[in-house]
Design an enzyme around this catalytic site. Structure first.
Site, PDB file in Angstrom:
ATOM      1  N   LYS A   6      51.692  91.210  39.967  1.00 28.60           N
ATOM      2  CA  LYS A   6      50.991  92.475  39.789  1.00 28.60           C
ATOM      3  C   LYS A   6      51.632  93.518  40.686  1.00 28.60           C
ATOM      4  O   LYS A   6      52.260  93.183  41.692  1.00 28.60           O
ATOM      5  CB  LYS A   6      49.502  92.322  40.153  1.00 28.60           C
ATOM      6  CG  LYS A   6      48.738  91.349  39.262  1.00 28.60           C
ATOM      7  CD  LYS A   6      47.283  91.248  39.720  1.00 28.60           C
ATOM      8  CE  LYS A   6      46.507  90.244  38.869  1.00 28.60           C
ATOM      9  NZ  LYS A   6      45.106  90.111  39.324  1.00 28.60           N
ATOM     10  N   HIS A   7      51.457  94.775  40.344  1.00 32.13           N
ATOM     11  CA  HIS A   7      52.035  95.839  41.160  1.00 32.13           C
ATOM     12  C   HIS A   7      51.370  95.888  42.529  1.00 32.13           C
ATOM     13  O   HIS A   7      50.166  95.660  42.661  1.00 32.13           O
ATOM     14  CB  HIS A   7      51.880  97.191  40.455  1.00 32.13           C
ATOM     15  CG  HIS A   7      52.715  97.326  39.222  1.00 32.13           C
ATOM     16  ND1 HIS A   7      54.094  97.341  39.254  1.00 32.13           N
ATOM     17  CD2 HIS A   7      52.371  97.435  37.916  1.00 32.13           C
ATOM     18  CE1 HIS A   7      54.564  97.459  38.027  1.00 32.13           C
ATOM     19  NE2 HIS A   7      53.546  97.519  37.193  1.00 32.13           N
ATOM     20  N   GLU A   8      52.165  96.172  43.538  1.00 29.82           N
ATOM     21  CA  GLU A   8      51.643  96.303  44.893  1.00 29.82           C
ATOM     22  C   GLU A   8      50.614  97.431  44.935  1.00 29.82           C
ATOM     23  O   GLU A   8      50.774  98.459  44.280  1.00 29.82           O
ATOM     24  CB  GLU A   8      52.790  96.596  45.859  1.00 29.82           C
ATOM     25  CG  GLU A   8      52.405  96.622  47.328  1.00 29.82           C
ATOM     26  CD  GLU A   8      51.900  95.286  47.830  1.00 29.82           C
ATOM     27  OE1 GLU A   8      50.674  95.163  48.014  1.00 29.82           O
ATOM     28  OE2 GLU A   8      52.721  94.382  48.041  1.00 29.82           O
TER      29      GLU A   8
ATOM     30  N   ALA B  67      56.619  92.527  40.116  1.00 30.09           N
ATOM     31  CA  ALA B  67      56.292  93.525  39.100  1.00 30.09           C
ATOM     32  C   ALA B  67      56.908  94.881  39.407  1.00 30.09           C
ATOM     33  O   ALA B  67      57.147  95.687  38.491  1.00 30.09           O
ATOM     34  CB  ALA B  67      54.774  93.660  38.971  1.00 30.09           C
ATOM     35  N   ASP B  68      57.193  95.156  40.669  1.00 28.23           N
ATOM     36  CA  ASP B  68      57.729  96.460  41.059  1.00 28.23           C
ATOM     37  C   ASP B  68      59.237  96.554  40.878  1.00 28.23           C
ATOM     38  O   ASP B  68      59.821  97.627  41.081  1.00 28.23           O
ATOM     39  CB  ASP B  68      57.376  96.757  42.522  1.00 28.23           C
ATOM     40  CG  ASP B  68      55.879  96.828  42.754  1.00 28.23           C
ATOM     41  OD1 ASP B  68      55.182  97.403  41.905  1.00 28.23           O
ATOM     42  OD2 ASP B  68      55.405  96.306  43.781  1.00 28.23           O
TER      43      ASP B  68
END
Length: 533
Positions: A166-168, A176-177
């Site tokens: 998942k994005h930070e 994800a980033d």
């Protein structure tokens, strides 16, 4: 319910005098059950002991990833063994016989025991012209693009509900980033190669500019459609239309970088490169106006980010707002970047559920694909453009190309180390995907040059790897991206799960959906169906 992503500190204070009784630091595991046992050891000295008791041990949430890895490695091993067997003439002839009995005699009587290039239409649907073009095309670029795209699809589908997919929430990096900036980077590389090819084949700059404008318009239009689906919710309200998005940013970035390259490039410039005063900088010096333009954009980003006065917020604020910074700036999410989007686009026309809302409990809308961050996206694509120029100027000089990729990676890494002070929170400009900070771009480009170097070496130099399976979605990237967004909630890409908290079920569903898009892109490739904009 407590968080298991980060270690937690439990602090027990006395109700009388607010005195600290005990403090425990602990990293809880997923689905574990714990008790905090507090005992008074001495009433006179008011001494208290605190102990954590594990009632039910946590599960190993990473076992599904290990199992999935073994499954895919098993499939890869089967394919490799099958390919090796197909190199044995009797086995290959037997397979061709089973697949196409009418050609048995021709296969047996052929000179080498296998069909030749001119008459093997049925065994290989790819004609000679197509295969020749494929060999001339740099497969490493499509492989890089496909790798970025497939990780992006997997992440967008949920990533098995693992936090690192998942994005930070704000500063820092997760898997994800990584993917969006890599996709932007390879887009810039493709711009360099495609424009050079079109100009070399005699296309006028006016005609190429028309194609650039049309493609940018289509990308932006498709992006607005994709991020505002409203399939079953009735007519779309223009009052809540989200304007920014991934494809929109790609479209605008493509417009700026491609127009910049078209404006200052000349047909066959790479063949006259050795005439430059400094041959070591032959891929940079002829394009000094481009560098001045990009540096001016970066100055604009720095000035707006750190000097623009934002009402109710400290100047140069880069934090998440909400309860971040001890709740002192709750309405300052994103600082100048958020303020510009809300001022120009309006609060209802940007993303309403930013990743910062989970941990920092932000209430302000914030768009990670907003206006100010687009400047650094242009810089990322320009660095990819530079990678393309290296490939053009040092055509077939593999050592030169790879050494320059290494140099660029080192330079970008050094800049990132200076900007971030090699820390997550304490640097001058922290790495932040939501803001698309300059340190985020330099860090991602450092990784991108290294990854492109590795893929280029394996695929195009040594030819140890064909690029499969990532090569196929890389050839149909727009179709796969839009398709996975549109059909995200439809079977077989999604189905109702028995246990919505299970990593295993989520991972199975997300990997199945991602694999289906790889298969679809492979089938489209075999049928020579490509959606180009």
């Amino acid at each position: 319910m407590v968080d298991t992503q980060h270690p937690l500190t439990l602090l027990l204070n006395s109700s009388v005098g607010d005195r600290e009784l005990c403090k425990i630091q602990y990293h809880f595991g997923e689905f574990g059950n714990y008790s905090l046992v507090v005992k008074t050891l001495s009433t006179s000295t008011k001494t208290v002991s605190c102990d954590l008791v594990i009632n039910e041990g946590p599960i190993n949430s990473y076992l599904p990833i290990l199992f999935a890895f073994l499954v895919y490695m098993g499939i890869l091993a089967i394919l490799i063994v099958g390919r090796l067997f197909m190199k044995i003439d009797p086995v290959r002839n037997w397979v061709y016989k089973k697949l196409n009995p009418r050609e048995t005699d021709r296969l047996i009587n052929s000179e080498l025991g296998s069909p030749n290039t001119t008459d093997s239409v049925s065994s290989d649907p790819t004609p000679r012209l197509w295969s020749t073009a494929s060999r001339q095309r740099l497969r490493s670029l499509d492989t890089f693009r496909g790798l970025s795209l497939i990780i992006m699809v997997f992440v967008n589908y949920g990533g098995g509900k693992y936090w690192f997919f998942k994005h930070e929430s704000w500063n820092g990096l997760t898997v994800a980033d990584l993917v969006f900036p890599w996709f932007v980077f390879i887009m810039g590389t493709s711009i360099s190669l495609s424009l050079s090819s079109m100009l070399r084949w005699g296309s006028s700059k006016r005609k190429v500019l028309g194609k650039i404008l049309w493609r940018s318009f289509l990308l932006i239009l498709l992006g607005i459609i994709v991020v505002n689906p409203n399939y079953c919710l009735g007519p779309l309200s223009w009052d809540n239309l989200r304007i920014p998005g991934v494809l929109q940013r790609l479209g605008f970035t493509y417009l700026v970088v491609a127009a910049l390259e078209l404006l200052f490039t000349r047909a066959g410039a790479e063949s006259r490169a050795l005439e430059t005063p400094c041959p070591a900088l032959q891929d940079i010096l002829p394009y000094w106006p481009q560098w001045i333009f990009i540096l001016m954009l970066e100055v604009i980003w720095l000035c707006l980010t750190f000097l623009l006065p934002v009402p109710g917020c400290p100047r140069g604020y880069l934090g998440p707002g909400g309860i971040g910074d001890f709740g002192n700036y709750p309405n300052c999410t994103g600082g100048a970047a958020g303020y510009i989007d809300r001022l120009i686009l309006g609060e209802k026309h940007i993303y309403q559920h930013p990743s910062s809302s989970v941990i920092y409990q932000t209430t302000m809308p914030y768009d990670p694909e907003g206006i100010l961050g687009t400047i650094n996206t242009i810089f990322m694509a320009f660095l990819g453009l530079q990678a393309g120029k290296i490939i053009l100027f040092y055509r077939d000089q593999h050592k030169q190309i790879m050494s320059r990729f290494v140099i660029w990676s080192i330079v970008m890494g050094i800049i990132s180390a200076i900007l971030t002070k090699c820390s997550k929170e304490e640097g001058f400009i922290p790495i932040n995907k939501n803001l698309w900070s300059i340190s985020y771009v330099t860090t991602m480009s450092c990784f991108a040059f290294l990854l492109l170097l590795l893929i280029y070496y394996l695929v195009d130099v040594k030819r140890l790897w064909s690029g499969a399976p990532f090569f196929y979605p890389g050839m149909n990237s727009i179709l796969v991206y839009i398709g996975h967004e549109v059909f995200e909630n439809y079977f077989p890409f999604k189905w109702k799960m028995q246990d919505s908290q299970s990593h295993a079920e989520h991972l199975t569903q997300n990997l199945t959906a991602t694999t289906l898009w790889v298969i679809i892109s492979y089938l489209l490739y075999r049928r020579r169906i490509f959606w180009k904009i």
